[in-house]
Design an enzyme around this catalytic site. Sequence first.
Site, mmCIF file in Angstrom:
data_model
loop_
_atom_site.group_PDB
_atom_site.id
_atom_site.type_symbol
_atom_site.label_atom_id
_atom_site.label_comp_id
_atom_site.label_asym_id
_atom_site.label_seq_id
_atom_site.Cartn_x
_atom_site.Cartn_y
_atom_site.Cartn_z
ATOM 1 N N TYR A 160 0.751 -1.061 -0.556
ATOM 2 C CA TYR A 160 -0.216 -0.192 0.482
ATOM 3 C C TYR A 160 0.854 1.355 -0.052
ATOM 4 O O TYR A 160 1.863 1.638 0.593
ATOM 5 C CB TYR A 160 -1.244 0.166 0.698
ATOM 6 N N LYS A 196 4.421 9.127 8.591
ATOM 7 C CA LYS A 196 4.268 8.661 10.257
ATOM 8 C C LYS A 196 4.978 8.566 10.991
ATOM 9 O O LYS A 196 5.060 9.708 11.752
ATOM 10 C CB LYS A 196 4.187 7.191 10.179
ATOM 11 N N ASP A 235 9.648 2.417 -0.384
ATOM 12 C CA ASP A 235 8.096 3.302 0.721
ATOM 13 C C ASP A 235 8.655 3.057 1.967
ATOM 14 O O ASP A 235 8.317 1.766 2.439
ATOM 15 C CB ASP A 235 6.922 2.738 -0.230
HETATM 16 C C1 LIG Z 1 0.369 5.177 5.249
HETATM 17 C C2 LIG Z 1 1.274 4.283 5.039
HETATM 18 C C3 LIG Z 1 1.175 5.222 3.084
HETATM 19 C C4 LIG Z 1 0.530 6.516 2.907
HETATM 20 O O1 LIG Z 1 0.290 7.132 3.993
HETATM 21 P P1 LIG Z 1 -0.757 8.412 4.206
HETATM 22 O O2 LIG Z 1 -0.198 9.245 5.387
HETATM 23 O O3 LIG Z 1 -1.801 7.627 4.892
HETATM 24 O O4 LIG Z 1 -1.429 9.099 3.182
HETATM 25 C C5 LIG Z 1 1.904 5.199 2.665
HETATM 26 N N1 LIG Z 1 2.943 4.346 2.514
HETATM 27 C C6 LIG Z 1 3.173 3.028 3.254
HETATM 28 C C7 LIG Z 1 3.779 2.159 3.538
HETATM 29 C C8 LIG Z 1 2.001 3.305 4.974
HETATM 30 O O5 LIG Z 1 2.043 2.669 5.172
#
Ligand SMILES: *Cc1c(COP(=O)(O)O)cnc(C)c1O
Length: 445
Positions: free
Chosen positions: A149, A276, A244
């Site tokens: 994701y 995060k 990511d």
């Molecule tokens: C949470 C997350 C996102 C998206 O971040 P948001 O701040 O919710 O838009 C993208 N990549 C990874 C791996 C994530 O865990």
Amino acid sequence: MSSPTSAVSARSQALFERGSAVTPGGVNSPVRAFNAVGGTPRFITSARGAWLTDADGNELVDMICSWGPMLLGHAHPEVLAAVNAAVARGTSYGTPTVPEVELAEEIVSRTPVERVRFVSSGTEATMSAIRLARGFTGRDMIVKFAGCYHGHVDSLLVAAGSGLVTLGVPGTPGVPDSATALTLVLPYNDRAAVTQAFAEHGDRIACLITEAAPGNMGVVPPEPGFNQFLAETCAANGALFISDEVMTGFRASRQGQWGLDGAVEGWRPDLVTFGKVMGGGFPAAAFGGRADVMAHLAPQGGVYQAGTLSGNPIATTAGLTTLRLATDEVYAHISAAGEVIKAGAAAALTAAGVPHRVQSAGTMFSVFFTENEVRDFDDAGTQHVAAHAAFFHSMLDAGVHLPPSAYEAWFLSAAHDDHAVQTVLDAFGPAAEAAARALDGAATA
Ligand SMILES: *Cc1c(COP(=O)(O)O)cnc(C)c1O
């Protein structure tokens, strides 16, 4: 499962009804709903350390930690003091500020990136990194893995195909085929699929994006050398490797997942996305990477990217203070608490005869309700979700708030002390029994 009129959550249920009348599904992000486990979500009114307090006054050990950000625990006094002082100086100016520079320096010092651009969410970070990769390479195709994701970016909301190399079809209404037609979706941890995709489309691929260690299908660690293989395959084909680290960054280790593989094996991603933890509980995220690639961003280069609240002084102050307090001791504590909790969960589920797999990436971990090793999204899909739902509700009734989905990591913080950990351990036995009964029910149904 909790009955719909349970007195322990009467106020949460009333608030959820009120919220549902004005907000779709009563939540502002789908994973907060209890659709996967049944029942209604708890409304949290305050939090301190490892504990959440809900609208009915229940105290719950927090195993969500805002889905990762709260590495130090809630309402950390030093973070609060820094944020309060920043708020008193005004909350947004639309000009460059000092904390942006300091947070960028902190990120550059801990990670493989040479330049950083701040945004307000992880979604924006991955969206911008992909635009930059396309602008830099002059190519249009992108590669991602099923089960990874990367936020709700149109081109990345692609369903997993069952073939070895599947051209993406949108995973949601509202995304046109044209938005995903240039996205290749591959099974995770599958080198042959990656090799085949680059053999067929190598000269059109702008970038490959992967979660540094997937945490959004539960925790599925990259097999040894997999990220290095991806970086080398991209380099050999003139594509960029985007790691990511929105979830893993400053969480899997002090240097994120890269600290566990790239820093050891001696390779670097071209671009990295963060979010995060680096926002310290505020909307802050970032992407960064090679100086020559980042130089293509406006205003230095021609690839456009912008944001009214990007680098907001409150958010960057919270992130900077959090990262400065995220010492080796913090990671050692979270790691040790995680080992105790993983062992406790495994022992209780084994004793109750519930199939399970505990998987980790650095300090991140999750419990899968399946007998199979989970290497990719298909494996994750073999879970007994009814067993998970029963386990989840038993834990909640015992005062432990796990993520309400079988496809999520369990998050800990530096504030998860012996009392919090013992509360979790004490809840495991009855929860495992509840999961076993749900499995029996499913088998005889
Ligand atoms: C949470 C997350 C996102 C998206 O971040 P948001 O701040 O919710 O838009 C993208 N990549 C990874 C791996 C994530 O865990």
